[in-house]
Enzyme design. Structure first.
Site, PDB file in Angstrom:
ATOM      1  CG  HIS A 110      -0.359   0.301   2.522  1.00  0.00           C
ATOM      2  ND1 HIS A 110      -0.045  -0.686   3.439  1.00  0.00           N
ATOM      3  CD2 HIS A 110      -0.010   1.463   3.108  1.00  0.00           C
ATOM      4  CE1 HIS A 110       0.462  -0.124   4.524  1.00  0.00           C
ATOM      5  NE2 HIS A 110       0.494   1.182   4.352  1.00  0.00           N
ATOM      6  CG  ASP A 140       0.116  -3.993   2.801  1.00  0.00           C
ATOM      7  OD1 ASP A 140       0.368  -3.448   1.710  1.00  0.00           O
ATOM      8  OD2 ASP A 140      -0.032  -3.356   3.860  1.00  0.00           O
ATOM      9  CB  SER A 213       3.227   1.620   6.242  1.00  0.00           C
ATOM     10  OG  SER A 213       2.071   1.825   7.001  1.00  0.00           O
TER      11      SER A 213
END
Length: 466
Positions: A110, A140, A213
């Site tokens: 993402h 992901d 992230s």
């Protein structure tokens, strides 16, 4: 003279002073020192900035604030229908970790989704443009490559050796603050989340925020045991719950991307749910365990093997399946075409069923998701049934129906079972998969309007994107 044999006042004071000096040392020894990890392995962590081109919000000549209201027809009548939408550029930040000296970098899928440009910055301030080698949105994970040599690399660890309660360290760029270090403990292992069927996460209380992230989670030996991927939050910021993808799962995806350009994982072709105490009793089971098969996809591997709706899968190749969340990762790690033995409970009796594992076809899965249930924003949705669609006068490609609210953003916003979602962020909702894509494309923490049809009326609900 003290006949009791106890030390005198002077001796007591001396003992007290000794204990006072020793106590802080003993206490300090219980707390780990992370400086060595940061100095030795911190340079392997990179800051990732991306540029995306996305359609401008709104629908042409209808101002976004009037979409879905009685004024929408007014604007269309006097100003015409919508025209081509201009694109706008947006920037986002994330983190990554260098896994090889020749420039391979792992991050979250993402972080680089729809990126037209990816720039990697090292701790020595060097900036390099990165190429996207491949990404796997299902778990992901994305693999990047920069043109460089002799880069600092991280050492991979074994997530199976991680224990609940042990210290771990995250390094990343929260909110763009590069090379930030946070620490905490492992809160749980094997944690499944409603939005991720193929990953059993490592749950920690390490402070992770937007920008972290894709960054690594280190153990005290300086080994990467996970890739930080998600937080659970009602505010958009850290609230004590963060989740990392186990590094063995991430590296398996990386190896497949290098070899095949994509990730190939096993597929069973079933929709499943957890077994409650009442369901366990109705199925003649001693305790609520396993994955209950709610639906078998016609022509899929499970259908060909004879699996039926109502079967409860309690083991795969002898490994226990305790919850529904345990089954997809277990099947996903099997190679397509391989044989697996499922232990199932059917009509109160255990049976063993041999199944040839299929290949997860993303296009087929997308089609299945449009006709089956899907979870998003803490609720389960499905295409609007034909009778309800007719009753509400909805076109064939409009709306999804809420079949269950399990918590999270949907519950906080006041979404109810039976609601039909028509719009999110002033964009029409056409199906479960498209709704999930809309959510994924919205900024984290943003409060956005959701238009729902409830009975004869319609209302907007403010929902916060997790």
């Amino acid at each position: 003279m003290h006949s009791s044999g106890l030390p005198g006042r002077g001796g007591s004071v001396l003992i007290f002073l000794i204990l006072l000096m020793v106590a802080p040392v003993v206490g300090a020894q219980k707390l780990p020192d992370f400086t060595g990890i940061v100095e030795e392995h911190g340079p392997s962590v990179v800051n990732i900035s991306t540029t995306q081109k996305t359609p401008a919000e709104g629908t042409g000549r209808v101002p976004p604030q009037f979409e879905g209201t009685p004024f929408e027809d007014f604007f269309k009548r006097f100003f015409g229908e919508q025209g081509p939408q201009p694109e706008r550029e947006t920037q986002s930040l994330g983190s990554g970790v260098i896994i090889s000296a020749d420039g391979y970098i792992v991050t979250n899928a993402h972080v680089v989704k729809n990126a037209s440009e990816i720039v990697v910055q090292l701790t020595d301030r060097r900036q390099m443009e990165a190429e996207l080698v491949g990404r796997d949105a299902t778990i992901d994970i994305a693999l990047l490559k920069v043109d460089a040599d002799n880069l600092p690399t991280a050492q991979m660890g074994d997530p199976e050796e991680v224990s609940v309660g042990e210290w771990v360290v995250a390094i990343g760029s929260p909110f763009g603050f590069e090379n930030s270090v946070t620490a905490g403990i492992v809160s749980a292992k094997g944690r499944s989340l409603p939005s991720d069927n193929y990953t059993n996460f490592i749950q920690t209380d390490v402070a992770v925020n937007p920008g972290n992230s894709g960054g690594p989670l280190f153990n005290l030996d300086g080994e990467v045991v996970g890739i930080n991927a998600q937080i659970y939050s009602k505010s958009g910021g850290f609230m004590g719950l963060s989740f990392a993808i186990p590094i063995d799962v991430a590296m398996d995806a990386v190896d497949q991307i290098k070899e095949h350009g994509e990730v190939r994982r096993g597929w069973l072709g079933v929709y499943i749910q957890d077994v409650s105490s009442d369901l366990a009793e109705s199925f003649g089971m001693d305790k609520p365990t396993g994955a209950l098969v709610a639906r078998v996809i016609e022509g899929g591997p499970a259908d060909k093997a004879g699996l039926q709706s109502g079967d409860v899968v309690i083991a795969v190749d002898g490994e226990e399946i305790r919850t529904a969340g345990d089954l997809p990762p277990k099947i996903g790690q099997l190679k397509p075409g391989s044989e697996a033995t499922l232990t199932v409970v059917r009509e109160g009796e255990e049976r063993r069923i041999s199944v040839t594992v299929g290949a997860r076809d993303e296009r087929q899965m997308a089609a299945d998701e449009e006709t089956g249930p899907s979870k998003v924003l803490g609720m389960q949705v499905r295409p609007v049934p034909a009778d309800i669609r007719k009753e509400l006068g909805l076109p064939a490609d409009r709306g999804v129906q809420v079949t269950e609210v399990v918590g999270g953003a949907a519950a906080s916003a006041g979404v109810r079972k039976g609601d039909v979602i028509l719009k999110l962020a002033n964009r029409a909702v056409t199906g479960p998969k498209q709704l999930a894509e809309l959510v994924e494309g919205l900024p984290s923490g943003r409060v956005t309007p959701m238009l729902v049809r409830r009975g004869e009326g319609a209302l907007f609900l403010p929902i916060q994107i997790p």
